[in-house]
Write a protein that holds these residues in place. Structure first.
Motif, PDB file in Angstrom:
ATOM      1  N   TYR A   3       0.838  -1.210   0.000  1.00  0.00           N
ATOM      2  CA  TYR A   3       0.000   0.000   0.000  1.00  0.00           C
ATOM      3  C   TYR A   3       0.870   1.256   0.000  1.00  0.00           C
ATOM      4  O   TYR A   3       0.607   2.204  -0.750  1.00  0.00           O
ATOM      5  CB  TYR A   3      -0.942   0.003   1.208  1.00  0.00           C
ATOM      6  CG  TYR A   3      -1.888   1.177   1.213  1.00  0.00           C
ATOM      7  CD1 TYR A   3      -3.074   1.137   0.480  1.00  0.00           C
ATOM      8  CD2 TYR A   3      -1.597   2.347   1.910  1.00  0.00           C
ATOM      9  CE1 TYR A   3      -3.947   2.222   0.462  1.00  0.00           C
ATOM     10  CE2 TYR A   3      -2.459   3.431   1.892  1.00  0.00           C
ATOM     11  CZ  TYR A   3      -3.622   3.361   1.171  1.00  0.00           C
ATOM     12  OH  TYR A   3      -4.473   4.454   1.146  1.00  0.00           O
ATOM     13  N   ASN A   4       1.901   1.279   0.847  1.00  0.00           N
ATOM     14  CA  ASN A   4       2.785   2.446   0.918  1.00  0.00           C
ATOM     15  C   ASN A   4       3.454   2.704  -0.428  1.00  0.00           C
ATOM     16  O   ASN A   4       3.429   3.830  -0.947  1.00  0.00           O
ATOM     17  CB  ASN A   4       3.868   2.234   1.972  1.00  0.00           C
ATOM     18  CG  ASN A   4       3.324   1.912   3.339  1.00  0.00           C
ATOM     19  OD1 ASN A   4       2.494   1.027   3.501  1.00  0.00           O
ATOM     20  ND2 ASN A   4       3.776   2.619   4.348  1.00  0.00           N
ATOM     21  N   ILE A   5       4.067   1.670  -0.975  1.00  0.00           N
ATOM     22  CA  ILE A   5       4.844   1.827  -2.212  1.00  0.00           C
ATOM     23  C   ILE A   5       3.941   2.154  -3.395  1.00  0.00           C
ATOM     24  O   ILE A   5       4.235   3.064  -4.182  1.00  0.00           O
ATOM     25  CB  ILE A   5       5.656   0.537  -2.496  1.00  0.00           C
ATOM     26  CG1 ILE A   5       6.672   0.302  -1.365  1.00  0.00           C
ATOM     27  CG2 ILE A   5       6.359   0.628  -3.841  1.00  0.00           C
ATOM     28  CD1 ILE A   5       7.340  -1.059  -1.414  1.00  0.00           C
ATOM     29  N   LEU A   6       2.841   1.431  -3.510  1.00  0.00           N
ATOM     30  CA  LEU A   6       1.947   1.647  -4.647  1.00  0.00           C
ATOM     31  C   LEU A   6       1.259   3.006  -4.587  1.00  0.00           C
ATOM     32  O   LEU A   6       1.010   3.629  -5.618  1.00  0.00           O
ATOM     33  CB  LEU A   6       0.906   0.531  -4.719  1.00  0.00           C
ATOM     34  CG  LEU A   6       1.442  -0.894  -4.913  1.00  0.00           C
ATOM     35  CD1 LEU A   6       0.298  -1.883  -5.045  1.00  0.00           C
ATOM     36  CD2 LEU A   6       2.368  -0.972  -6.120  1.00  0.00           C
ATOM     37  N   MET A   7       0.944   3.480  -3.376  1.00  0.00           N
ATOM     38  CA  MET A   7       0.318   4.798  -3.253  1.00  0.00           C
ATOM     39  C   MET A   7       1.283   5.896  -3.687  1.00  0.00           C
ATOM     40  O   MET A   7       0.890   6.852  -4.379  1.00  0.00           O
ATOM     41  CB  MET A   7      -0.146   5.029  -1.816  1.00  0.00           C
ATOM     42  CG  MET A   7      -0.832   6.372  -1.585  1.00  0.00           C
ATOM     43  SD  MET A   7      -2.265   6.649  -2.686  1.00  0.00           S
ATOM     44  CE  MET A   7      -3.479   5.571  -1.946  1.00  0.00           C
ATOM     45  N   LEU A   8       2.546   5.788  -3.301  1.00  0.00           N
ATOM     46  CA  LEU A   8       3.539   6.783  -3.713  1.00  0.00           C
ATOM     47  C   LEU A   8       3.692   6.785  -5.233  1.00  0.00           C
ATOM     48  O   LEU A   8       3.811   7.846  -5.857  1.00  0.00           O
ATOM     49  CB  LEU A   8       4.885   6.484  -3.043  1.00  0.00           C
ATOM     50  CG  LEU A   8       4.939   6.705  -1.527  1.00  0.00           C
ATOM     51  CD1 LEU A   8       6.258   6.207  -0.956  1.00  0.00           C
ATOM     52  CD2 LEU A   8       4.749   8.185  -1.192  1.00  0.00           C
ATOM     53  N   PHE A   9       3.680   5.601  -5.831  1.00  0.00           N
ATOM     54  CA  PHE A   9       3.771   5.514  -7.290  1.00  0.00           C
ATOM     55  C   PHE A   9       2.507   6.059  -7.953  1.00  0.00           C
ATOM     56  O   PHE A   9       2.573   6.738  -8.985  1.00  0.00           O
ATOM     57  CB  PHE A   9       3.989   4.060  -7.708  1.00  0.00           C
ATOM     58  CG  PHE A   9       3.980   3.846  -9.195  1.00  0.00           C
ATOM     59  CD1 PHE A   9       5.089   4.170  -9.971  1.00  0.00           C
ATOM     60  CD2 PHE A   9       2.858   3.332  -9.831  1.00  0.00           C
ATOM     61  CE1 PHE A   9       5.071   3.983 -11.340  1.00  0.00           C
ATOM     62  CE2 PHE A   9       2.833   3.145 -11.205  1.00  0.00           C
ATOM     63  CZ  PHE A   9       3.945   3.471 -11.968  1.00  0.00           C
ATOM     64  N   PHE A  10       1.366   5.780  -7.356  1.00  0.00           N
ATOM     65  CA  PHE A  10       0.088   6.198  -7.919  1.00  0.00           C
ATOM     66  C   PHE A  10      -0.010   7.729  -8.020  1.00  0.00           C
ATOM     67  O   PHE A  10      -0.538   8.265  -8.999  1.00  0.00           O
ATOM     68  CB  PHE A  10      -1.049   5.647  -7.063  1.00  0.00           C
ATOM     69  CG  PHE A  10      -2.428   6.054  -7.510  1.00  0.00           C
ATOM     70  CD1 PHE A  10      -2.985   5.519  -8.662  1.00  0.00           C
ATOM     71  CD2 PHE A  10      -3.171   6.976  -6.778  1.00  0.00           C
ATOM     72  CE1 PHE A  10      -4.254   5.888  -9.077  1.00  0.00           C
ATOM     73  CE2 PHE A  10      -4.437   7.345  -7.188  1.00  0.00           C
ATOM     74  CZ  PHE A  10      -4.986   6.806  -8.338  1.00  0.00           C
ATOM     75  N   VAL A  11       0.505   8.422  -7.011  1.00  0.00           N
ATOM     76  CA  VAL A  11       0.477   9.892  -7.025  1.00  0.00           C
ATOM     77  C   VAL A  11       1.220  10.418  -8.249  1.00  0.00           C
ATOM     78  O   VAL A  11       0.724  11.300  -8.972  1.00  0.00           O
ATOM     79  CB  VAL A  11       1.102  10.467  -5.734  1.00  0.00           C
ATOM     80  CG1 VAL A  11       1.243  11.980  -5.827  1.00  0.00           C
ATOM     81  CG2 VAL A  11       0.263  10.095  -4.524  1.00  0.00           C
ATOM     82  N   VAL A  12       2.412   9.883  -8.493  1.00  0.00           N
ATOM     83  CA  VAL A  12       3.208  10.318  -9.644  1.00  0.00           C
ATOM     84  C   VAL A  12       2.531   9.907 -10.953  1.00  0.00           C
ATOM     85  O   VAL A  12       2.535  10.674 -11.928  1.00  0.00           O
ATOM     86  CB  VAL A  12       4.627   9.717  -9.564  1.00  0.00           C
ATOM     87  CG1 VAL A  12       5.458  10.144 -10.768  1.00  0.00           C
ATOM     88  CG2 VAL A  12       5.322  10.163  -8.293  1.00  0.00           C
ATOM     89  N   ALA A  13       1.942   8.725 -10.974  1.00  0.00           N
ATOM     90  CA  ALA A  13       1.281   8.247 -12.198  1.00  0.00           C
ATOM     91  C   ALA A  13       0.120   9.146 -12.595  1.00  0.00           C
ATOM     92  O   ALA A  13      -0.040   9.497 -13.775  1.00  0.00           O
ATOM     93  CB  ALA A  13       0.795   6.808 -11.997  1.00  0.00           C
ATOM     94  N   THR A  14      -0.708   9.559 -11.620  1.00  0.00           N
ATOM     95  CA  THR A  14      -1.835  10.444 -11.947  1.00  0.00           C
ATOM     96  C   THR A  14      -1.346  11.796 -12.449  1.00  0.00           C
ATOM     97  O   THR A  14      -1.978  12.405 -13.311  1.00  0.00           O
ATOM     98  CB  THR A  14      -2.743  10.663 -10.718  1.00  0.00           C
ATOM     99  OG1 THR A  14      -1.983  11.237  -9.647  1.00  0.00           O
ATOM    100  CG2 THR A  14      -3.375   9.366 -10.262  1.00  0.00           C
ATOM    101  N   ALA A  15      -0.209  12.246 -11.912  1.00  0.00           N
ATOM    102  CA  ALA A  15       0.333  13.539 -12.342  1.00  0.00           C
ATOM    103  C   ALA A  15       0.831  13.479 -13.779  1.00  0.00           C
ATOM    104  O   ALA A  15       0.464  14.317 -14.615  1.00  0.00           O
ATOM    105  CB  ALA A  15       1.458  13.974 -11.395  1.00  0.00           C
TER     106      ALA A  15
END
Length: 574
Positions: free
Chosen positions: A237-249
């Motif tokens: 959850y921690n790692i994927l959420m950090l990646f998800f923020v950048v992906a949406t940007a």
């Protein structure tokens, strides 16, 4: 929440009162958190919702003593119960306020609020935003810069939220990034980062819970910190959420309520929801009061240096405060190797973050006042008024925290967590247990709004349960160790989920305040994203690794999976 009483949970397995209440009320122990959460979405008033949750909890506690224990159901008992339930509200609020850790957090928040006000008044925040604006050429780079700054302040989630929001908010507004998306970004780089950082204010509790849980199953010769390091790749959850923020940007894609918020901001320029007719826009008044005087020369130094002092003193404070808490062999090893990685890990874990950050913020505020007076931006009287005004802007947040802390204490005394955890007692297939623990940790942390409490509740239950199931399935030593690491990571990661999206979680409250975003709107827009990553972590993360697939295959697969799903369900924000 930073409640030290939760640290004692593994040692005492909750008080007798909590056990008896859990047996007495059963599913009704879920009423207080459910009332608070449901009303928060229905009424859009988080103060009223939290108060109702607290009141329902104190009513149940009073009912337990006045009705069931006396074995009578007369009108007088119900009258006494009602009166006592209001009295208990005062008791729990006073208890929350008098707790040294909570008191330190309150002072820390007030002082950082005063520091932010001084920096804003000196034009430092505006100057920093202009500096970043030169680098940020679009909404994409503005979001990434905010994300990156959040990663840099990895050592404490509270410090992260209180620093990044005010500094980067003007830049987000310039590029018409909605306050809801901005709050989501800073919230996603707080607890998810601090929870996996090897040097942070979280590490001490996480390692101590692992060590104690192993001691409960008779294993003493393990490296708890080594096990913590092994869990990091499994903290999906921690790692994927950090990646998800950048992906949406980068992909410029959003979905659900967040898409609506982003489109409103980009198409109308209204970064925050329109204030209802007749309502007072306190954020606008605040900006006018803290606006720099005309004619003064603003500079990024006015913000960078006080913030640098805050961070430097916080790091030094964590070191020396933690060093002072050591004794015996740990102290000898620290004195022999004062700057070794192991020493830094131990002392940061032992440090009292609330006291350290309060002291650092207070001294940084004094430095900011000196700079402002020296540069003739304001005089001493104006500086003190500005500093106090910054304290006043934090009052709403303090009220929310007091009620949230009170609710957390109440659900502990009711035995809510015991009732939830008891559902794990049945025998489960070995490949289902990690996903089940992660789901229960996520549900518990969402209901009680605290990562620390969830870790303290579930770690002493999850480790023995995983150990027993591993034995029953005849696993060898290596397989058993690997299985234990997965289950421990499920507790630590599931605990982050509620801290990241529950409307009663202190991090979510601070994120709303720091971003100047309506709290309910922040929760409403963030929950679909949190559930999205939670579901991926559960289905495409913990289930595959529990079936024996390597985490080094599962992790990159999940990153690609997120991109594909975002491409499929996300809508382009132009």
């Amino acid at each position: 929440m930073r409640l030290l009483l939760f640290i004692s949970l593994p040692f005492f397995c909750l008080a007798n009162e909590a056990s008896s209440n859990a047996n007495l009320f059963g599913i009704f122990t879920l009423v207080p958190p459910l009332v608070a959460i449901a009303l928060a979405f229905i009424t859009k008033d988080v103060i009223l919702s939290l108060f109702a949750g607290v009141l329902s909890g104190t009513f149940l506690l009073s009912l337990s003593s006045n009705v069931f224990k006396e074995q009578t159901l007369g009108f007088l008992n119900f009258y006494n119960t009602t009166i006592e339930s209001f009295s208990k509200i005062i008791f729990y609020i006073l208890q929350s306020t008098s707790d040294p850790v909570n008191a330190g957090i309150i002072l820390q928040i007030l002082c950082i609020g005063g520091l932010v006000a001084l920096i804003t008044k000196m034009g430092g925040a505006k100057a920093v935003a202009l500096k970043f604006a030169k680098r940020a050429k679009s909404a994409v780079s503005a979001q990434v810069n905010t994300w990156f700054l959040g990663l840099l302040i990895f050592f404490d989630d509270y410090a992260n939220l209180l620093i990044v929001g005010p500094i980067m908010r003007p830049l987000a507004d310039k590029f018409k990034i909605s306050r809801e998306k901005f709050a989501f970004i800073i919230d996603s780089t707080a607890a998810p980062v601090a929870g996996i950082a090897v040097i942070s204010t979280w590490i001490g509790l996480e390692v101590s819970l692992i060590k104690t849980a192993y001691e409960h199953i008779g294993i003493n010769n393990i490296s708890a910190f080594g096990i913590f390091l092994e869990t990091i790749p499994y903290r999906f959850y921690n790692i994927l959420m950090l990646f998800f923020v950048v992906a949406t940007a980068f992909m410029k894609r959003e979905f659900g309520p967040m898409y609506e918020a982003e489109m409103r901001a980009r198409t109308t320029g209204q970064v925050a929801p329109i204030v209802k007719s007749g309502a007072l826009d306190t954020a606008e008044l605040e900006d006018q009061f803290l606006a720099p005087k005309e004619g003064i020369k603003i500079g990024a130094f006015n913000a960078i240096f006080p913030i640098f002092v805050l961070i430097l003193l916080a790091l030094l404070g964590f070191y020396f405060n933690g060093l002072g808490a050591l004794s015996g062999k740990e102290l000898e090893n620290a004195n022999a190797n004062p700057l070794s990685f192991e020493t830094l890990r131990i002392v940061f874990g032992k440090a009292d973050s609330s006291v350290v950050l309060f002291q650092a913020a207070l001294f940084a505020a004094i430095v900011a006042i000196f700079i402002g007076v020296y540069r003739k931006i304001f005089n001493i009287k104006e500086a003190i008024e500005t500093w106090i005004y910054g304290w006043k802007t934090m009052i709403f947040t303090i009220v929310l925290l007091l009620l949230a802390w009170s609710l957390s204490s109440i659900v502990k005394d009711l035995g809510t967590s015991l009732f939830i955890s008891s559902l794990l007692a049945d025998k489960l297939p070995d490949y289902i247990l990690p996903a089940t623990i992660f789901a229960f940790a996520s549900a518990t942390s969402f209901a009680i709004g605290t990562s620390y409490g969830t870790m303290g509740i579930l770690m002493p239950l999850a480790v023995p349960l995983a150990y027993k199931i591993a034995q029953l399935n005849g696993m060898d030593a290596n397989s058993m160790h690997h299985y234990m690491v997965i289950n421990i990571s499920c507790v630590l990661t599931g605990a982050i989920f509620g801290n990241h999206c529950s409307p009663i979680a202190d991090n979510v409250i601070l994120s709303s305040m720091s971003a100047k975003c309506d709290h309910i709107e922040h929760v409403r827009t963030q929950i679909p994203y949190a559930l999205f990553i939670c579901a991926i972590s559960l289905i495409a993360g913990y289930l595959p690794v529990s079936l024996g697939i390597s985490v080094w295959f599962v992790l990159p697969f999940n990153l690609i999976f997120i991109v594909l799903l975002l491409r499929l369900i996300g809508k382009k924000v132009s």
